[in-house]
Structures are given as structure tokens and as C-alpha cells.
Design a protein around this motif. Structure first.
Motif, PDB file in Angstrom:
ATOM      1  N   GLN A 354      -4.998 -15.777 -25.806  1.00  0.00           N
ATOM      2  CA  GLN A 354      -4.940 -14.198 -26.055  1.00  0.00           C
ATOM      3  C   GLN A 354      -3.835 -13.857 -27.131  1.00  0.00           C
ATOM      4  O   GLN A 354      -3.879 -13.567 -28.263  1.00  0.00           O
ATOM      5  CB  GLN A 354      -3.384 -13.479 -25.029  1.00  0.00           C
ATOM      6  CG  GLN A 354      -3.960 -13.861 -23.381  1.00  0.00           C
ATOM      7  CD  GLN A 354      -2.380 -13.784 -22.266  1.00  0.00           C
ATOM      8  OE1 GLN A 354      -2.228 -14.428 -22.251  1.00  0.00           O
ATOM      9  NE2 GLN A 354      -2.901 -12.334 -21.716  1.00  0.00           N
ATOM     10  N   VAL A 355      -3.443 -15.297 -28.136  1.00  0.00           N
ATOM     11  CA  VAL A 355      -3.489 -14.942 -29.357  1.00  0.00           C
ATOM     12  C   VAL A 355      -4.629 -15.341 -30.681  1.00  0.00           C
ATOM     13  O   VAL A 355      -4.489 -14.264 -31.018  1.00  0.00           O
ATOM     14  CB  VAL A 355      -1.957 -16.799 -29.918  1.00  0.00           C
ATOM     15  CG1 VAL A 355      -2.292 -16.755 -30.972  1.00  0.00           C
ATOM     16  CG2 VAL A 355      -1.191 -16.781 -28.978  1.00  0.00           C
ATOM     17  N   GLU A 356      -5.188 -15.976 -29.664  1.00  0.00           N
ATOM     18  CA  GLU A 356      -6.554 -16.102 -30.475  1.00  0.00           C
ATOM     19  C   GLU A 356      -7.120 -14.473 -30.415  1.00  0.00           C
ATOM     20  O   GLU A 356      -7.459 -13.825 -31.600  1.00  0.00           O
ATOM     21  CB  GLU A 356      -8.215 -17.050 -30.125  1.00  0.00           C
ATOM     22  CG  GLU A 356      -8.870 -16.775 -30.478  1.00  0.00           C
ATOM     23  CD  GLU A 356      -9.777 -17.892 -30.409  1.00  0.00           C
ATOM     24  OE1 GLU A 356     -11.194 -18.012 -31.148  1.00  0.00           O
ATOM     25  OE2 GLU A 356      -8.907 -18.539 -29.059  1.00  0.00           O
ATOM     26  N   LEU A 357      -6.875 -13.958 -29.557  1.00  0.00           N
ATOM     27  CA  LEU A 357      -7.425 -12.488 -29.886  1.00  0.00           C
ATOM     28  C   LEU A 357      -6.195 -11.836 -30.756  1.00  0.00           C
ATOM     29  O   LEU A 357      -7.172 -10.791 -31.061  1.00  0.00           O
ATOM     30  CB  LEU A 357      -7.321 -11.660 -28.202  1.00  0.00           C
ATOM     31  CG  LEU A 357      -8.543 -12.223 -27.426  1.00  0.00           C
ATOM     32  CD1 LEU A 357      -8.099 -11.809 -25.848  1.00  0.00           C
ATOM     33  CD2 LEU A 357     -10.091 -12.490 -27.758  1.00  0.00           C
ATOM     34  N   LYS A 358      -5.462 -11.883 -30.382  1.00  0.00           N
ATOM     35  CA  LYS A 358      -4.214 -11.065 -31.501  1.00  0.00           C
ATOM     36  C   LYS A 358      -4.575 -11.215 -32.722  1.00  0.00           C
ATOM     37  O   LYS A 358      -4.483 -10.237 -33.783  1.00  0.00           O
ATOM     38  CB  LYS A 358      -2.898 -10.933 -30.961  1.00  0.00           C
ATOM     39  CG  LYS A 358      -1.515 -10.083 -31.752  1.00  0.00           C
ATOM     40  CD  LYS A 358      -1.969  -8.920 -31.121  1.00  0.00           C
ATOM     41  CE  LYS A 358      -0.495  -8.375 -32.297  1.00  0.00           C
ATOM     42  NZ  LYS A 358      -0.720  -6.817 -31.437  1.00  0.00           N
ATOM     43  N   LEU A 359      -4.760 -12.413 -33.113  1.00  0.00           N
ATOM     44  CA  LEU A 359      -5.026 -12.665 -34.357  1.00  0.00           C
ATOM     45  C   LEU A 359      -6.480 -12.151 -34.828  1.00  0.00           C
ATOM     46  O   LEU A 359      -6.695 -11.405 -35.777  1.00  0.00           O
ATOM     47  CB  LEU A 359      -5.608 -14.258 -34.683  1.00  0.00           C
ATOM     48  CG  LEU A 359      -5.944 -14.772 -36.250  1.00  0.00           C
ATOM     49  CD1 LEU A 359      -5.375 -15.088 -36.363  1.00  0.00           C
ATOM     50  CD2 LEU A 359      -5.868 -15.871 -35.982  1.00  0.00           C
ATOM     51  N   GLN A 360      -7.330 -11.615 -34.160  1.00  0.00           N
ATOM     52  CA  GLN A 360      -8.584 -11.070 -34.541  1.00  0.00           C
ATOM     53  C   GLN A 360      -8.303 -10.043 -34.931  1.00  0.00           C
ATOM     54  O   GLN A 360      -8.829  -8.958 -35.771  1.00  0.00           O
ATOM     55  CB  GLN A 360      -9.650 -11.350 -33.408  1.00  0.00           C
ATOM     56  CG  GLN A 360     -11.174 -10.872 -33.775  1.00  0.00           C
ATOM     57  CD  GLN A 360     -11.848 -11.833 -35.087  1.00  0.00           C
ATOM     58  OE1 GLN A 360     -11.583 -12.485 -36.053  1.00  0.00           O
ATOM     59  NE2 GLN A 360     -13.056 -10.746 -35.568  1.00  0.00           N
ATOM     60  N   GLU A 361      -8.056  -9.193 -33.970  1.00  0.00           N
ATOM     61  CA  GLU A 361      -7.318  -8.344 -33.561  1.00  0.00           C
ATOM     62  C   GLU A 361      -6.474  -7.294 -35.284  1.00  0.00           C
ATOM     63  O   GLU A 361      -6.590  -6.101 -36.081  1.00  0.00           O
ATOM     64  CB  GLU A 361      -6.514  -7.464 -32.854  1.00  0.00           C
ATOM     65  CG  GLU A 361      -6.131  -6.199 -32.504  1.00  0.00           C
ATOM     66  CD  GLU A 361      -4.736  -5.263 -31.906  1.00  0.00           C
ATOM     67  OE1 GLU A 361      -3.832  -5.355 -32.187  1.00  0.00           O
ATOM     68  OE2 GLU A 361      -4.230  -6.104 -30.729  1.00  0.00           O
ATOM     69  N   LEU A 362      -6.138  -7.990 -35.713  1.00  0.00           N
ATOM     70  CA  LEU A 362      -4.690  -8.041 -36.966  1.00  0.00           C
ATOM     71  C   LEU A 362      -5.681  -8.216 -37.704  1.00  0.00           C
ATOM     72  O   LEU A 362      -5.628  -7.743 -39.220  1.00  0.00           O
ATOM     73  CB  LEU A 362      -3.708  -9.205 -36.823  1.00  0.00           C
ATOM     74  CG  LEU A 362      -2.601  -8.914 -36.143  1.00  0.00           C
ATOM     75  CD1 LEU A 362      -2.028  -9.933 -35.705  1.00  0.00           C
ATOM     76  CD2 LEU A 362      -2.542  -7.838 -35.936  1.00  0.00           C
TER      77      LEU A 362
END
Length: 603
Positions: A354-362
Motif C-alpha cells: 500500500q505504501v508503494e501504491l501511495k508513492l506512485q500516486e504522489l
């Protein structure tokens, strides 16, 4: 189909099919490197031959399969991962450097055995070492064009079709014609007629073109033959080069990629001198030169070195990318500080993926962002001990509590490439973990502040980063630093800092990471990584200048173990980070997180 998916589908049936193909081709053994015909660790799914044959999903390694045995060779980054992924009843697991493949070959092949290898994939240095190891067995290496793995892999993915694009002068800082003129001078200085170039990032840099063949690597797969006058024969899929695009292709002849081997043999004429890189070129060039009577100079590729010395435009662009990525990370860590305890309290702990997905979103919100420079290593607790761990998409281990959390990540921006690692904790770390973290930071600072004379090689500096760990009987089994490209590969050659002797001096304009670490299998991983570039300190002396400014976790430090000089460096680094990042356009919670995270240690 991804590398992980390809590897996870491994069964012993694959090995049986492979051995059947080998017997049909009269091979007693087969060498299967992880890298591809471009000597790159970043390969298209179609070239994931090692993952298909062994079940190993790492990005570096090599397997040797005989008709009755098999061995997988990996370096220290992957020893834990390989043991967990690979069927050890089918494959022995060996250390790629401490127990090299040529030694295993000599011990496990029979007299007069035939060992197949792909001459486009295996470089001259490995070819020569294997050939020498086999002499006492009277066994021989056989160059193959029909790889048995490719023949046995029936649902092999198709090749990519994305178009190439030009990188403008305001990004590159130098026209392709100028680069080729400098390369021609280097070839003339070496009295060489032809350079055999199979490294796709080298070709991309030389011609100021980029592509989307390989995830996280903005270049297309190409080969090139380069004359001493700067003329280029470019071997590429022609339909990827749109004639309407403003490519800098004057004095460049475009030829079908599958004609490379034919032209290589034709161009390796008698009396000509051909340069092929020992580690990052194809042994096919060595064999072609030998067959035609040409002279093969197996020596470092001059183009690789030209690319490594960044011009001011490239350095400024990478610096801009680092600043953008630091903003991304500041938003991410602000979110983590709030989300991790809240999610745990609500019984829905935040997961690595989920951190990886948030990082990509940012990152996708940032100007000039293209893609990650590699898949993020988002690793909590024991997963951090696997240096190149990847979480299941959207899943993985929970963050929080007393588990250390390691995030190694980078972005590809039109202005440059980034690579940064931070380790933190959301609960309370043990004293042993704090000690290890502090020793890693001391090593990072020692190398980051080291002055060194011109002509110094990376391996001569490596011990500065390890000295404090060594004093406590600790170490790490990976390199300390690698080059980073300008909107190219995040692992760029030839500059490197590590134990292995790499006879390339660090020079002004080179970029290099500094990333010491410590890993305890089954418990945690620690790494602190920043990107630097080499500058002239004073006449005859060089030093490192930071390119990435982002807070280093103070919570994990045992500050009483730091010297006054180390504290001063960290406080100044945090002051510079705060100065560069905090501004009126930054959201108040992010400013607050940055203020808190960059306070002097005495605060």
C-alpha cells in the motif's frame, strides 16, 4: 506476466523440458545468465530466461544446468531470497563471486562435454574464465543461436512495441553529433576501427533518444556498430522510430535488429581492430574477430566512460529530479507518520504494498515524472533483510510496532534519475538496532566527507563506509555505491564503490550513490542511501557533493556514539534539506514534519 509471475510458476517439469531441448541440441550443459543481450540487469519479460528456468525472481544471477545437476549463482543481495524461492533439491545455491560458476563447471562437467552459451549474452570476461576452467576437462564451450530455454518456454511473452522519442537539447546539454565527435576521437586514440556497442543506455545517450521497451528504464533495446569517424549503424526495430520525430540521426544508418550478428561478422574484417568491453560487451564480437582475422581489443568501452561524466545541464537536471523526489518523499513520510499508528489502532494495519501504491500516486502528480527508476523496495521487519525485496502488489507485511521499515525508491524524470533509501521505525527500536543504524550512518558520513586524490578508484574508498561496522564484527554483502544515469539506468556503469576491484577512477561529473547497510536475516534491514556527484575539491583532489537532500531518521540514532564532526555534518545536511524543501507552496503538515525531522541533534 511479470518476472515474479514467471518465477512463481516454476515446476520441475520446466527443468525436464529444458533438458530434453538440450539433448536435442547435443548439449551436456547450458549457461543461463539473468542479464540479456544488452548485458543489462533490466530485461523485458520475454528475456526472463533465468526466472523461467529456475524460479528465481532476482535481477542478477546465473544458472548452469547439466543433464543431471543444476546450480544457481547469486550475490549477497539475493542469498536469502534465492533460498526461499528456488527448489534446492533441483538447484544448488552458490555465491556468484565467492564460488564462481567457472569453478562449478570444472567440477561438474565430464570430459568432452559440450556447454552451450549465448554469445550475445555472455561477455568476454566470463567466456574466457569458463574456457580456461574447462581446458583440463577437454570440454568445450559451444556458441548457440537457438537457446534451449526459449525453445522450451512455450508461452513466452511477445517483444515490446512502444515508440522511441527524442530528448531535447535543453535536457541533454549536448548534441548527438558532438558526442559522436568526442567518441570518434577516443576510438582514434586507441587506434580502433570499430566499437561494438550492445548496451542500450549507451546508445540512447549517444543519440539523444529514449524509449519505453523496458519497465523503469527509458530507452529502447538497440545495438550499434560505431566507426572511428563517428558513423553509426543502429540496429533497432524500425517501426519504433517515427520519421516525424526530431531524432538526431544524421550519419546514422538504421538497420533491422536481427541483422546485427550478420553485420558484426561482415564488419570484423581482417586487419581491422575492434573494441569490445570485457564485462558489458558480447563475446560474439570476440569470436567474430577471431574467425575473420581481425584484432579484438577487449578493454573498457570508451562510450561508457563518456556517458558517466555528466555535463552541467545533466547534473542540474538530476539535481532538479532529486528535489522533486524529495518533495514526494516528504509527503509520503508525513502521511506514514499519521497513517501507520491510526491504521494499526483501527485493526487495519498499513501494508508494504500500500505504501508503494501511495508513492506512485504522489509521483504521478509531479511535473516531468515518467515512471519509477526501479520497483520500490518497501520492506517491513524481516523483509528488510532481503536487499532487493518486493512486496506483493497492494499487500505484504504490516508497518508499525517495533519493526524497522526500509524504503529504497527512485523515479525517472525527464530531467534525471533518482535513487534514495531511508530506514525508520514507528514504534521503539532495540538498542542493538540503534547501534547498527548508528554505525551505518557513521560509515555513510565517513565516505560522504572523504577527500581523495585524482585517479582514486571506488574500491579504494569502500572501506571508509564499512570501518565502523567492521569494528563491531558486522558487514554487508553488497556494493557501497553505483552510478546513476541522466534519465537512463538507475544502475549506471562504469563507476562503482565496492569491495570488488573495478579499475575505473572516479572523475569530476560522475554521479554515485553512497549506501552502506546492515541486515539481520529474519529480523530487519538497515540502509541509508543518498546520491552524490564527484567535484573538484582543490587541484589534484576530489570529493563528493550531495544531490539528494532529505531527512535521515534521528529516532534510530544513538547520538552519544557520534563525533562532533559527524553531528556537525548531519545537522548541516538537515539544515540544507530544510532550506531547500520548506516553502510557501508546501502543505503545513508536510512543513511541520520537515521542521521536526531536520532539527539539530541537540534540539
Amino acid at each position: 506476466m511479470t518476472r515474479k509471475t514467471i518465477a512463481a510458476g516454476w515446476t520441475q517439469e520446466r527443468l525436464a523440458k529444458l533438458r530434453t531441448r538440450m539433448q536435442q541440441q547435443y548439449l551436456d550443459a547450458l549457461v543461463i545468465p539473468r542479464w540479456d543481450a544488452h548485458q543489462s540487469e533490466y530485461v523485458i519479460e520475454r528475456d526472463e530466461l533465468l526466472a523461467w528456468a529456475s524460479g528465481f525472481s532476482g535481477t542478477w544471477g546465473l544458472a548452469i544446468v547439466t543433464l543431471s545437476k543444476a546450480a544457481l549463482f547469486v550475490d549477497g543481495r539475493y542469498t536469502v531470497q534465492a533460498s526461499g524461492e528456488v527448489d534446492t533439491s533441483s538447484f544448488e545455491i552458490r555465491h556468484l563471486y565467492d564460488e564462481p560458476p567457472q569453478r562449478w563447471l570444472a567440477e561438474n562437467v565430464g570430459k568432452s562435454d559440450v556447454i552451450g552459451f549465448d554469445p550475445l549474452v555472455v561477455p568476454p570476461q566470463l567466456y574466457s574464465s569458463m574456457k580456461a576452467a574447462l581446458e583440463s576437462k577437454n570440454a568445450r564451450l559451444s556458441a548457440i543461436t537457438d537457446n534451449p530455454v526459449a525453445g522450451a518456454w512455450k508461452d513466452r511473452p511477445a517483444a515490446p512495441t512502444a515508440k522511441a522519442f527524442a530528448l531535447a537539447l535543453d535536457k541533454t546539454g549536448e548534441r548527438s553529433s558532438s558526442k559522436r565527435h568526442r567518441l570518434a576521437a577516443a576510438l582514434a586514440e586507441r587506434d580502433a576501427d570499430l566499437l561494438v556497442e550492445t548496451q542500450s543506455d549507451n546508445v540512447a545517450w549517444l543519440l539523444n533518444l529514449r524509449g519505453r521497451d523496458i519497465p523503469d528504464n527509458p530507452f529502447l533495446q538497440t545495438f550499434a556498430l560505431i566507426d572511428r569517424d563517428g558513423g553509426v549503424e543502429l540496429f533497432a526495430d524500425h517501426d519504433k522510430l517515427d520519421p516525424k520525430t526530431d531524432f538526431e540521426l544524421e550519419n546514422v544508418e538504421i538497420m533491422p535488429k536481427d541483422q546485427f550478428m550478420t553485420r558484426l561478422k561482415e564488419r570484423s574484417a581482417a586487419q581491422s581492430t575492434v573494441i569490445v568491453d570485457p564485462k558489458f560487451g558480447p563475446s560474439a564480437a570476440l569470436l567474430a574477430a577471431s574467425a575473420s582475422g581481425a584484432t579484438a581489443k577487449v578493454e573498457p568501452n570508451p562510450l561508457t566512460l563518456l556517458k558517466a561524466r555528466k555535463n552541467l545541464k545533466e547534473l542540474n537536471g538530476i539535481g532538479r529530479a532529486c528535489k522533486t523526489d524529495a518533495f514526494v518523499l516528504a509527503h509520503l513520510f508525513t502521511w506514514l507518520e499519521d497513517e501507520v499508528p491510526k491504521a494499526r489502532a483501527e485493526g487495519r494495519p498499513l501494508l508494504e504494498g500500500q505504501v508503494e501504491l501511495k508513492l506512485q500516486e504522489l509521483r504521478e502528480q509531479q511535473e516531468d515524472y515518467v515512471e519509477p527508476s526501479f520497483r520500490p523496495i518497501s520492506a517491513s521487519g524481516p523483509n528488510g533483510a532481503m536487499c532487493h525485496y518486493n512486496a506483493p502488489e497492494g499487500g505484504g507485511a504490516p508497518l508499525g510496532g517495533d519493526a524497522l521499515y526500509l524504503l529504497d525508491t527512485g523515479g525517472q524524470y525527464l530531467t534525471g534519475t533518482t535513487d534514495t533509501t531511508r530506514t525508520t521505525v514507528f514504534g521503539e527500536a532495540s538498542e542493538a538496532q540503534k547501534l547498527a543504524y548508528t554505525l551505518v550512518l557513521k560509515g555513510h558520513i565517513a565516505l560522504a566527507t572523504q577527500r581523495f586524490p585524482q585517479g582514486t578508484k571506488g574500491y579504494q574508498l569502500d572501506a571508509f563506509a564499512r570501518q565502523h561496522l567492521w569494528n563491531e564484527g558486522l558487514d554487508y554483502d553488497h556494493g557501497t555505491g553505483h552510478g546513476v544515469g541522466h534519465f537512463l539506468s538507475v544502475h549506471e556503469h562504469p563507476q562503482r564503490i565496492g569491495k570488488e576491484p573495478v579499475e575505473v577512477a572516479l572523475e569530476e561529473g560522475m554521479t554515485v550513490t553512497i549506501e552502506p547497510g546492515h541486515y539481520k536475516a529474519g529480523e530487519y534491514g538497515i540502509r541509508i542511501e543518498n546520491l552524490f556527484h564527484v567535484i573538484v575539491d582543490e587541484e589534484g583532489w576530489l570529493s563528493f557533493a550531495p544531490m539528494m537532500y532529505f531527512p535521515i531518521c534521528r529516532k534510530l540514532l544513538r547520538s552519544e556514539l557520534l563525533t562532533a564532526g559527524e553531528i556537525a555534518w548531519l545537522d548541516d545536511y538537515h539544515f540544507q534539506s530544510r532550506k531547500r524543501l520548506i516553502g510557501p507552496d508546501l502543505a503545513p503538515p508536510v512543513c511541520e514534519w520537515l521542521e521536526k525531522s531536520t532539527q539539530p541533534l541537540a534540539y
